[in-house]
Scaffold this active site. Structure first.
Site, PDB file in Angstrom:
ATOM      1  N   HIS A  24     -18.306  13.005   1.744  1.00  0.00           N
ATOM      2  CA  HIS A  24     -18.884  11.777   2.286  1.00  0.00           C
ATOM      3  C   HIS A  24     -20.400  11.943   2.401  1.00  0.00           C
ATOM      4  CE1 HIS A  24     -19.025   8.039   4.501  1.00  0.00           C
ATOM      5  NE2 HIS A  24     -19.868   8.627   5.334  1.00  0.00           N
ATOM      6  N   VAL A  62     -10.670   6.712   8.850  1.00  0.00           N
ATOM      7  CA  VAL A  62     -11.685   6.587   7.798  1.00  0.00           C
ATOM      8  C   VAL A  62     -12.787   7.602   8.081  1.00  0.00           C
ATOM      9  CG1 VAL A  62     -13.381   5.055   6.712  1.00  0.00           C
ATOM     10  CG2 VAL A  62     -11.151   4.167   7.383  1.00  0.00           C
ATOM     11  N   ASP A  63     -12.858   8.653   7.281  1.00  0.00           N
ATOM     12  CA  ASP A  63     -13.898   9.696   7.397  1.00  0.00           C
ATOM     13  C   ASP A  63     -13.870  10.391   8.770  1.00  0.00           C
ATOM     14  OD1 ASP A  63     -14.773   8.949   4.816  1.00  0.00           O
ATOM     15  OD2 ASP A  63     -16.037   7.386   5.637  1.00  0.00           O
ATOM     16  N   ARG A  98     -10.150   3.786  -2.086  1.00  0.00           N
ATOM     17  CA  ARG A  98      -9.070   3.262  -1.249  1.00  0.00           C
ATOM     18  C   ARG A  98      -8.755   4.244  -0.136  1.00  0.00           C
ATOM     19  NH1 ARG A  98      -6.628  -1.145  -3.500  1.00  0.00           N
ATOM     20  NH2 ARG A  98      -7.365  -1.540  -5.604  1.00  0.00           N
ATOM     21  N   ARG A 139       0.841  -1.201   0.000  1.00  0.00           N
ATOM     22  CA  ARG A 139       0.000   0.000   0.000  1.00  0.00           C
ATOM     23  C   ARG A 139       0.870   1.242   0.000  1.00  0.00           C
ATOM     24  NH1 ARG A 139      -3.979  -0.043   4.864  1.00  0.00           N
ATOM     25  NH2 ARG A 139      -4.781   1.858   3.940  1.00  0.00           N
TER      26      ARG A 139
HETATM   27  C1  GRF Z   1     -20.212   9.974  -3.438  1.00  0.00           C
HETATM   28  O1  GRF Z   1     -21.402   9.568  -2.825  1.00  0.00           O
HETATM   29  C2  GRF Z   1     -19.233  10.430  -2.394  1.00  0.00           C
HETATM   30  O2  GRF Z   1     -19.832  11.023  -1.304  1.00  0.00           O
HETATM   31  C3  GRF Z   1     -18.571   9.135  -1.983  1.00  0.00           C
HETATM   32  O3  GRF Z   1     -18.463   8.409  -3.172  1.00  0.00           O
HETATM   33  C4  GRF Z   1     -19.489   8.806  -4.068  1.00  0.00           C
HETATM   34  C5  GRF Z   1     -18.807   9.205  -5.349  1.00  0.00           C
HETATM   35  O4  GRF Z   1     -19.731   9.546  -6.353  1.00  0.00           O
HETATM   36  N1  GRF Z   1     -17.315   9.391  -1.337  1.00  0.00           N
HETATM   37  P1  GRF Z   1     -19.225  10.186  -7.712  1.00  0.00           P
HETATM   38  O5  GRF Z   1     -18.197   9.229  -8.294  1.00  0.00           O
HETATM   39  O6  GRF Z   1     -18.626  11.514  -7.381  1.00  0.00           O
HETATM   40  O7  GRF Z   1     -20.439  10.294  -8.568  1.00  0.00           O
END
Ligand code: GRF
Length: 210
Positions: free
Chosen positions: A112, A147-148, A94, A68
C-alpha cells in the site's frame, strides 16, 4: 533440488510490483517462485508481464459470478489448484472477503502506498499531499477482512518534497514499494517472518453479509 516457495499474485493493472517479484524470482538462488498471476481485468498489463516470463495466468471476471462470495471462491479455487502458499495482492482493485481469506488465512499480503494506518484506501499519495504530511511511504501488510488494516510486515518512509505532485510523489513511493515487497516476500519464503500470520491463521471469520 528443493521445491521453491509458491507465490501467486493478484493484479488488476500495470503490474510493476508484480514485475519486481518476477525479477526477484528469476534470480539464481531465489527462495520463491511466482507460479500464477490472476487478474479480474483481461486487459491488465500484469497478464502480459506474466506471459513474457512463462508464468501461468488466469482471468476471473466479477460479472461471471452472482455474488462477491462466489467470485472470491473462484479466485481461491484457482490459487489452490496451483498449490499456492502465499498470495500477493499487487494492485488488485477489489477487496477480498472471507470467502477468499478463510481459504488462505494468514497467507495473503498487500502493498500500500502510505505509512499505514495513515491514508488507507484509494489515492493514498493524494491523501498525503492534501493532509500536508512531510513524510509518507509504503507499507507491506498481511490482509484481513478490513481495508488496509492487517498486521504490518515492513514500511519504508519517503520524504514529501515541497513541489511534489501526486505523480512525482507516487513515482518515488513506487520505487520503494518494489524494494519493500520483494524484501517481504523473500523473508516470508526464507521463514524469517512467522507464517502464516499466527493471529490471522487462528481467526474465526466474521459472518458473511449478503
Ligand atoms: C501500487 O501503488 C500499490 O501500492 C497499490 O496499487 C498500485 C499497484 O501498482 N496497491 P502496480 O500495478 O504494481 O504498478
Amino acid at each position: 533440488m528443493t521445491e521453491k516457495f509458491k507465490v501467486a499474485a493478484l493484479a488488476s493493472g500495470r503490474g510493476t510490483n508484480l514485475q519486481a517479484l518476477l525479477d526477484e524470482a528469476g534470480r539464481p538462488g531465489s527462495p520463491f517462485s511466482v507460479v500464477l498471476v490472476i487478474s479480474d481485468n483481461p486487459q491488465a498489463h500484469a497478464l502480459e508481464r506474466a506471459n513474457r516470463e512463462g508464468v501461468a495466468t488466469a482471468v476471473v471476471l466479477r460479472k461471471d459470478h452472482p455474488s462477491r462470495a462466489s467470485f472470491d471462491e473462484a479466485l481461491a479455487d484457482t490459487a489452490k489448484r496451483y498449490g499456492v502458499e502465499l498470495v500477493c495482492l499487487a494492485g488488485f482493485m477489489r477487496v477480498l472477503t472471507s470467502a477468499f481469506l478463510s481459504r488462505f488465512r494468514g497467507r495473503v499480503i498487500n502493498i500500500h502506498p502510505s505509512l499505514l494506518p495513515s491514508f488507507p484506501g484509494l489515492d493514498a499519495p493524494r491523501q498525503a499531499l492534501e493532509k500536508g504530511v512531510k513524510v509518507t511511504g509504503c507499507t507491506v501488510h498481511f490482509v484481513d477482512e478490513g481495508v488496509d488494516t492487517g498486521p504490518i510486515i515492513t514500511q519504508i518512509p519517503v520524504d514529501v518534497e515541497p513541489d511534489d505532485t501526486v505523480e512525482t510523489l507516487s513515482a518515488r513511493i513506487l520505487v520503494r514499494e518494489h524494494v519493500a515487497y520483494v524484501r517481504s516476500v523473500r523473508q516470508i519464503a526464507e521463514g524469517k517472518i512467522p507464517f502464516p500470520h499466527p493471529a490471522l491463521a487462528l481467526a474465526i471469520p466474521p459472518m458473511e453479509t449478503p
